[in-house]
Design a protein around this motif. Structure first.
Motif, PDB file in Angstrom:
ATOM      1  N   ARG A   1       0.831  -1.211   0.000  1.00  0.00           N
ATOM      2  CA  ARG A   1       0.000   0.000   0.000  1.00  0.00           C
ATOM      3  C   ARG A   1       0.866   1.261   0.000  1.00  0.00           C
ATOM      4  O   ARG A   1       0.550   2.229  -0.702  1.00  0.00           O
ATOM      5  N   ILE A   2       1.910   1.276   0.809  1.00  0.00           N
ATOM      6  CA  ILE A   2       2.773   2.459   0.876  1.00  0.00           C
ATOM      7  C   ILE A   2       3.464   2.707  -0.463  1.00  0.00           C
ATOM      8  O   ILE A   2       3.597   3.857  -0.909  1.00  0.00           O
ATOM      9  N   LEU A   3       3.881   1.630  -1.115  1.00  0.00           N
ATOM     10  CA  LEU A   3       4.571   1.770  -2.399  1.00  0.00           C
ATOM     11  C   LEU A   3       3.669   2.419  -3.447  1.00  0.00           C
ATOM     12  O   LEU A   3       4.080   3.382  -4.113  1.00  0.00           O
ATOM     13  N   PHE A   4       2.452   1.908  -3.590  1.00  0.00           N
ATOM     14  CA  PHE A   4       1.577   2.376  -4.666  1.00  0.00           C
ATOM     15  C   PHE A   4       0.742   3.602  -4.297  1.00  0.00           C
ATOM     16  O   PHE A   4       0.275   4.311  -5.189  1.00  0.00           O
ATOM     17  N   ALA A   5       0.551   3.864  -3.012  1.00  0.00           N
ATOM     18  CA  ALA A   5      -0.271   5.011  -2.616  1.00  0.00           C
ATOM     19  C   ALA A   5       0.552   6.190  -2.108  1.00  0.00           C
ATOM     20  O   ALA A   5       0.024   7.309  -2.044  1.00  0.00           O
ATOM     21  N   VAL A   6       1.843   5.961  -1.771  1.00  0.00           N
ATOM     22  CA  VAL A   6       2.657   7.050  -1.227  1.00  0.00           C
ATOM     23  C   VAL A   6       3.897   7.302  -2.082  1.00  0.00           C
ATOM     24  O   VAL A   6       4.068   8.390  -2.646  1.00  0.00           O
ATOM     25  N   ILE A   7       4.768   6.308  -2.188  1.00  0.00           N
ATOM     26  CA  ILE A   7       6.062   6.525  -2.829  1.00  0.00           C
ATOM     27  C   ILE A   7       5.923   6.879  -4.305  1.00  0.00           C
ATOM     28  O   ILE A   7       6.495   7.876  -4.783  1.00  0.00           O
ATOM     29  N   LEU A   8       5.169   6.081  -5.061  1.00  0.00           N
ATOM     30  CA  LEU A   8       5.043   6.338  -6.497  1.00  0.00           C
ATOM     31  C   LEU A   8       4.342   7.659  -6.807  1.00  0.00           C
ATOM     32  O   LEU A   8       4.849   8.460  -7.611  1.00  0.00           O
ATOM     33  N   PRO A   9       3.176   7.988  -6.208  1.00  0.00           N
ATOM     34  CA  PRO A   9       2.532   9.276  -6.519  1.00  0.00           C
ATOM     35  C   PRO A   9       3.372  10.482  -6.136  1.00  0.00           C
ATOM     36  O   PRO A   9       3.500  11.435  -6.920  1.00  0.00           O
ATOM     37  N   ILE A  10       3.956  10.464  -4.925  1.00  0.00           N
ATOM     38  CA  ILE A  10       4.751  11.610  -4.480  1.00  0.00           C
ATOM     39  C   ILE A  10       6.029  11.726  -5.315  1.00  0.00           C
ATOM     40  O   ILE A  10       6.460  12.839  -5.678  1.00  0.00           O
TER      41      ILE A  10
ATOM     42  N   SER B   1       7.307  18.402 -10.888  1.00  0.00           N
ATOM     43  CA  SER B   1       7.375  19.785 -10.400  1.00  0.00           C
ATOM     44  C   SER B   1       8.765  20.388 -10.566  1.00  0.00           C
ATOM     45  O   SER B   1       8.899  21.600 -10.752  1.00  0.00           O
ATOM     46  N   PHE B   2       9.838  19.572 -10.532  1.00  0.00           N
ATOM     47  CA  PHE B   2      11.190  20.117 -10.615  1.00  0.00           C
ATOM     48  C   PHE B   2      11.796  20.021 -12.019  1.00  0.00           C
ATOM     49  O   PHE B   2      12.820  20.655 -12.283  1.00  0.00           O
ATOM     50  N   THR B   3      11.166  19.242 -12.900  1.00  0.00           N
ATOM     51  CA  THR B   3      11.759  19.057 -14.225  1.00  0.00           C
ATOM     52  C   THR B   3      10.869  19.499 -15.384  1.00  0.00           C
ATOM     53  O   THR B   3      11.370  19.946 -16.402  1.00  0.00           O
ATOM     54  N   VAL B   4       9.562  19.351 -15.244  1.00  0.00           N
ATOM     55  CA  VAL B   4       8.669  19.610 -16.384  1.00  0.00           C
ATOM     56  C   VAL B   4       7.757  20.806 -16.138  1.00  0.00           C
ATOM     57  O   VAL B   4       7.695  21.738 -16.939  1.00  0.00           O
ATOM     58  N   ILE B   5       7.047  20.802 -15.015  1.00  0.00           N
ATOM     59  CA  ILE B   5       6.049  21.838 -14.739  1.00  0.00           C
ATOM     60  C   ILE B   5       6.493  22.619 -13.508  1.00  0.00           C
ATOM     61  O   ILE B   5       6.322  22.169 -12.369  1.00  0.00           O
ATOM     62  N   ASP B   6       7.039  23.805 -13.729  1.00  0.00           N
ATOM     63  CA  ASP B   6       7.552  24.606 -12.613  1.00  0.00           C
ATOM     64  C   ASP B   6       6.444  25.079 -11.682  1.00  0.00           C
ATOM     65  O   ASP B   6       6.655  25.244 -10.471  1.00  0.00           O
TER      66      ASP B   6
ATOM     67  N   TYR C   1       2.530  23.960  -5.119  1.00  0.00           N
ATOM     68  CA  TYR C   1       1.635  23.042  -4.413  1.00  0.00           C
ATOM     69  C   TYR C   1       2.398  21.967  -3.629  1.00  0.00           C
ATOM     70  O   TYR C   1       1.782  21.055  -3.087  1.00  0.00           O
ATOM     71  N   LEU C   2       3.742  22.061  -3.552  1.00  0.00           N
ATOM     72  CA  LEU C   2       4.526  21.063  -2.829  1.00  0.00           C
ATOM     73  C   LEU C   2       4.126  20.915  -1.357  1.00  0.00           C
ATOM     74  O   LEU C   2       4.136  19.797  -0.819  1.00  0.00           O
ATOM     75  N   PRO C   3       3.744  22.014  -0.651  1.00  0.00           N
ATOM     76  CA  PRO C   3       3.307  21.835   0.755  1.00  0.00           C
ATOM     77  C   PRO C   3       2.097  20.907   0.910  1.00  0.00           C
ATOM     78  O   PRO C   3       1.901  20.325   1.980  1.00  0.00           O
ATOM     79  N   LEU C   4       1.309  20.776  -0.175  1.00  0.00           N
ATOM     80  CA  LEU C   4       0.147  19.893  -0.094  1.00  0.00           C
ATOM     81  C   LEU C   4       0.549  18.416   0.041  1.00  0.00           C
ATOM     82  O   LEU C   4      -0.278  17.578   0.401  1.00  0.00           O
ATOM     83  N   ILE C   5       1.831  18.124  -0.261  1.00  0.00           N
ATOM     84  CA  ILE C   5       2.310  16.744  -0.107  1.00  0.00           C
ATOM     85  C   ILE C   5       2.155  16.279   1.348  1.00  0.00           C
ATOM     86  O   ILE C   5       1.784  15.129   1.607  1.00  0.00           O
ATOM     87  N   PHE C   6       2.413  17.207   2.295  1.00  0.00           N
ATOM     88  CA  PHE C   6       2.303  16.834   3.705  1.00  0.00           C
ATOM     89  C   PHE C   6       0.854  16.563   4.096  1.00  0.00           C
ATOM     90  O   PHE C   6       0.568  15.688   4.909  1.00  0.00           O
ATOM     91  N   VAL C   7      -0.081  17.330   3.503  1.00  0.00           N
ATOM     92  CA  VAL C   7      -1.504  17.070   3.734  1.00  0.00           C
ATOM     93  C   VAL C   7      -1.874  15.704   3.178  1.00  0.00           C
ATOM     94  O   VAL C   7      -2.572  14.905   3.830  1.00  0.00           O
ATOM     95  N   TYR C   8      -1.383  15.410   1.971  1.00  0.00           N
ATOM     96  CA  TYR C   8      -1.655  14.116   1.336  1.00  0.00           C
ATOM     97  C   TYR C   8      -1.078  12.978   2.172  1.00  0.00           C
ATOM     98  O   TYR C   8      -1.729  11.941   2.375  1.00  0.00           O
ATOM     99  N   LEU C   9       0.157  13.182   2.665  1.00  0.00           N
ATOM    100  CA  LEU C   9       0.801  12.148   3.486  1.00  0.00           C
ATOM    101  C   LEU C   9      -0.019  11.854   4.741  1.00  0.00           C
ATOM    102  O   LEU C   9      -0.191  10.694   5.137  1.00  0.00           O
ATOM    103  N   GLY C  10      -0.524  12.923   5.372  1.00  0.00           N
ATOM    104  CA  GLY C  10      -1.320  12.735   6.576  1.00  0.00           C
ATOM    105  C   GLY C  10      -2.593  11.957   6.306  1.00  0.00           C
ATOM    106  O   GLY C  10      -2.946  11.018   7.037  1.00  0.00           O
TER     107      GLY C  10
END
Length: 504
Positions: free
Chosen positions: A371-380, A387-392, A397-406
């Motif tokens: 579950r962690i692999l497919f729901a956390v590691i791969l999406p994030i 965000s760092f290579t294609v779409i600046d 919206y990077l802070p929203l990662i912490f909301v998603y993680l929670g």
């Protein structure tokens, strides 16, 4: 009122109107596009030809509807225990249905049928890949008696109705509902359940709306840069929060409306060995359900429903894997918003007793890793790379990662905590879910097949997967102890082979 079903019966004379509406609707669906083209390109003085053609089509459809009514008959052959239906105009057909194979009988009423004053009676047989047999126009009293005879075929007792069209038992007492869902309970169900389904509907609607807007921009040759600037100005953080709040309110409103339309005046009546389930606002649905033919019984509850002391129940009946999804859903009887006492009463009727959990089986910790692999590691990881290579702009919206993680971390934790299987000599219970915690109950003698699976990288840790196949669908238990799974499979197969009980 007594009816002899040994004599061929016809539908209600008002059925001509229903058959006319069905046939005319099919013609309109097939011809509306070319008809519009003709109307736009045809000279005005030739509209009279179109009008006469339309009248001719209406007359032809009316004749077809009358012949459909005239050639449609049905009756019961009690000697051979069959329900026989004859229909057709040029190619006449005769359908023989063994009464023992009838899975479910529904009495429905659409808006048109409600206006005309007739009902449709749908007969669903187990294990068939064909559509259900349908009698499109039947009087309510005839429908009530016929459904009783079809599902209680081994009882030869005459069924009669009082003047209010209520079925009277042999003790001459009118059967009263033992479960009736109030409007207040329906409101509670609407604000506490089926968020995922409503959100999916909203997403589909928004995507369609966006595509329509894009087509309009292309059609009217609008300046796309001006349109983009309007969106950029409007999508600030505050407006995004307001949008999210608005969507949440919209989800609740849609849920409430859908719940009232589907489950309006919901009630269950015990009738001999069966349950009569009635509900619906715009389209009334009346189902006579034989408890012995229920394959999977389940109930679910989330945090809010626990506070309101309500839960949802489902009773799944046999369906073929090749039938359409719509027909599969029709084999599921929902009971929304019942309390624990009503749930226990239904379980006693369906299963004969309240199931006990028995021995507990817990998934391996690899369930969490998966579950962690497919729901956390791969999406994030994908979001960070983009965000760092294609779409600046995504870096905002990077802070929203912490909301998603929670959120996702909480869901994974409770999903693992609730993921359990219980087994004893009479019942198998599979429990799962992070928010809506569902318990699926199966009786071993109703298992149609068992599949076990173990990947080579799981052999050293003795981990495997289990799938129980039933006539109503499959249930799964993943990442269990494979040695224990194999022992259970041998035990269940022995039960299936030695059991004298019928699976339906």
């Amino acid at each position: 009122m007594q009816i002899d079903f040994k004599i061929p019966q016809r539908q209600s004379i008002l059925g001509i109107v229903i058959m006319f509406a069905d046939t005319f609707q099919s013609v309109v669906r097939a011809m509306w596009a070319p008809l519009l083209i003709v109307l736009f390109k045809l000279e005005p003085e030739k509209y009279i030809i179109v009008g006469l053609s339309f009248i001719g089509i209406v007359i032809l459809v009316a004749v077809i509807a009358f012949l459909q009514y005239r050639n449609f008959t049905f009756f019961l052959d009690e000697d051979n225990q069959e329900f026989i239906l004859s229909k057709g105009i040029l190619n006449k057909s005769r359908i023989n249905i063994q009464l023992s194979k009838i899975q479910q009988v529904n009495i429905n009423q659409s808006i048109i049928q409600k206006i005309v004053g007739v009902y449709s009676l749908n007969i669903d047989t187990a294990g068939t890949d064909k559509k259900e047999i349908s009698i499109r126009a039947i009087d309510q009293d005839l429908a009530l008696i016929l459904k009783e005879r079809l599902l209680d075929y081994d009882n030869k007792e005459e069924v009669v109705l009082d003047e209010n069209q209520e079925i009277i038992t042999n003790e001459n007492s009118i059967v009263k509902p033992f479960i009736k869902i109030s409007y207040a309970t329906l409101f509670k169900v609407g604000i506490t359940s089926k968020y995922g389904r409503t959100i999916a509907i909203l997403i589909t609607f928004i995507v369609t709306l966006f595509q329509t807007f894009k087509d309009a921009v292309d059609t009217f040759e609008l300046d796309e840069s001006q349109v983009d600037s309007v969106f950029e100005q409007g999508l600030g953080l505050m407006s995004a929060l307001i949008l999210i709040l608005g969507l949440l309110i919209l989800v609740l409103l849609i849920n409430i409306v859908r719940t009232f339309i589907k489950h309006f005046d919901f009630e269950i009546v015990k009738q001999k060995n069966s349950l009569v389930v009635t509900s619906g606002l715009l389209a009334k649905k009346n189902t006579l359900l034989n408890p012995l033919k229920v394959q999977i019984t389940s109930f679910s509850q989330n945090f809010f429903q626990r506070k309101f002391k309500i839960l949802d129940m489902n009773m799944k009946q046999a369906s073929n894997s090749e039938v359409e999804d719509k027909q599969k859903k029709s084999n599921v009887i929902e009971v929304p918003g019942c309390d624990s006492d009503e749930r226990n009463e239904i379980l006693k009727i369906i299963l004969g007793k309240i199931p006990e959990k028995g021995q507990e089986f817990v998934p391996n910790f690899r369930y969490l890793i998966f579950r962690i692999l497919f729901a956390v590691i791969l999406p994030i990881g994908l979001f960070s790379v983009l965000s760092f290579t294609v779409i600046d702009d995504l870096q905002f919206y990077l802070p929203l990662i912490f909301v998603y993680l929670g959120l996702i971390g909480t869901m994974i934790y409770f999903g693992y905590k609730n993921y359990r299987m219980y087994s004893n000599s009479e019942f198998i219970i599979l429990k799962h879910g992070a928010w809506d915690v569902e318990n699926e109950i199966i009786q071993p003698h109703k298992i149609q097949g068992i599949t076990t699976k173990q990947y080579f990288w799981h052999k050293s840790s003795d981990v495997g997967h289990l799938t129980l196949h039933t006539a109503a669908g499959d249930v799964h238990f993943h990442f269990g102890n494979f040695t224990e799974i194999k022992q259970l499979v041998n035990y269940w197969l022995c039960q299936v082979e030695t059991s004298t009980e019928n699976w339906m």
